[in-house]
Enzyme design. Structure first.
Site, mmCIF file in Angstrom:
data_model
loop_
_atom_site.group_PDB
_atom_site.id
_atom_site.type_symbol
_atom_site.label_atom_id
_atom_site.label_comp_id
_atom_site.label_asym_id
_atom_site.label_seq_id
_atom_site.Cartn_x
_atom_site.Cartn_y
_atom_site.Cartn_z
ATOM 1 N N LYS A 185 52.228 81.896 53.637
ATOM 2 C CA LYS A 185 53.610 81.425 53.655
ATOM 3 C C LYS A 185 54.454 82.154 54.697
ATOM 4 O O LYS A 185 54.063 83.173 55.258
ATOM 5 C CB LYS A 185 54.209 81.508 52.256
ATOM 6 N N ARG B 292 46.885 81.685 43.995
ATOM 7 C CA ARG B 292 46.615 80.389 44.639
ATOM 8 C C ARG B 292 46.471 80.647 46.133
ATOM 9 O O ARG B 292 47.429 81.066 46.790
ATOM 10 C CB ARG B 292 47.761 79.425 44.351
#
Length: 277
Positions: free
Chosen positions: A218, A252
């Site tokens: 991210k 995740r």
């Protein structure tokens, strides 16, 4: 204390170890791997690879949730994910999560064999989502998200937002023992807030629910290291190790093998320390 969370036909011993959720984006515009796995055979090959690398769950998304993404219709999103879910369930026994905030997509995915709903809007976007999850009696991952970043006190407000999401689920009849929570790294947070949320992941332990950390590749990693999305693996591994140390039960990630190796190493260190006490 070790508790049991059943996802599909698999029992997850919460508190025993940190489990790996492998990411499968069947989208043309995902921020990390858009277009690579939106054909069924390519998707199945990637699932096989993730299973061989040690994935415990496969999380399938049919609409990108990257910043400034283009929202697609429920019909188009369902058309992307349903054939892939069916193919995975026919070929493999691994639990499948559907990454969506739309109840019609969730329903179609659950009908196709999905075992868990991963809602990036924490049951707050679609008023029927909680009812669908209750109807199919599956676990749900409730992620922190909001429409703005107007926080009075970021950490307190984030926890209160999560409480409201949990209340929506419980009001609909979702069993508390079927709820997973996610701090929502990269959603409705500044760069500094993302770092603060990860530095205080232990705040989430007060809910007494399994915690999922989804920081893989991210922007917070890219901004910290000044790296493009294709070069954020070491940063992702650092967040996974932090997650283990802070008590997260699931991570995740895109690269299952690398993250699993790092997680097993830190778990060995921490477990040995507990054994010596």
């Amino acid at each position: 204390m070790i508790t049991n969370l059943r996802i599909g036909e698999t029992d997850f011993k919460i508190g025993e170890k940190t489990y790996i959720m492998g990411i499968l984006n069947v989208t043309p515009d995902s921020f990390s791997d858009g277009g690579r796995f939106n054909q069924i055979e390519a998707a199945l090959d990637h699932v096989r690879e993730m299973i061989e690398d040690g994935a415990d769950i496969i999380d399938i998304g049919g609409e990108s949730t990257r910043p400034n993404h283009i929202q697609i219709s429920e019909e188009e999103e369902a058309a992307r994910v349903v054939p892939v879910i069916k193919a995975i369930k026919e070929r493999y026994k691994i639990p499948v999560s559907i990454d969506t905030y739309k109840s019609k997509v969730a329903k179609a995915a659950l009908e196709a064999g999905a075992d868990l709903v991963n809602d990036v809007w924490g049951l707050k976007y679609d008023p029927n989502m909680a009812n669908v999850i209750k109807e199919y009696n599956v676990p749900v991952c409730i992620m922190h998200n909001r429409e703005n970043m107007d926080y009075d006190n970021f950490r307190s407000d984030m926890l209160n937002d999560l409480k409201r999401s949990i209340e929506i689920g419980e009001k609909a009849g979702i069993n508390k023992e079927k709820i997973i929570i996610d701090p929502g790294i990269g959603f409705a947070k500044t760069y500094e807030m993302n770092l603060e949320a990860m530095n205080h992941l232990e705040d989430l332990l007060q809910f007494d629910m399994p915690i999922l950390l989804a920081a893989s590749r991210k922007s917070v990693i890219g901004l910290t290291l000044d790296l493009p999305v294709t070069e954020r693996e070491e940063g992702t591994i650092a967040t996974s190790v932090l997650g283990v140390m802070k008590g997260c039960h699931f991570v995740r990630v895109h690269n299952v093998k690398a993250n699993l190796r790092a997680i097993r190493m830190i778990e060995a260190i921490l477990h040995n320390e507990k054994q010596l006490k």
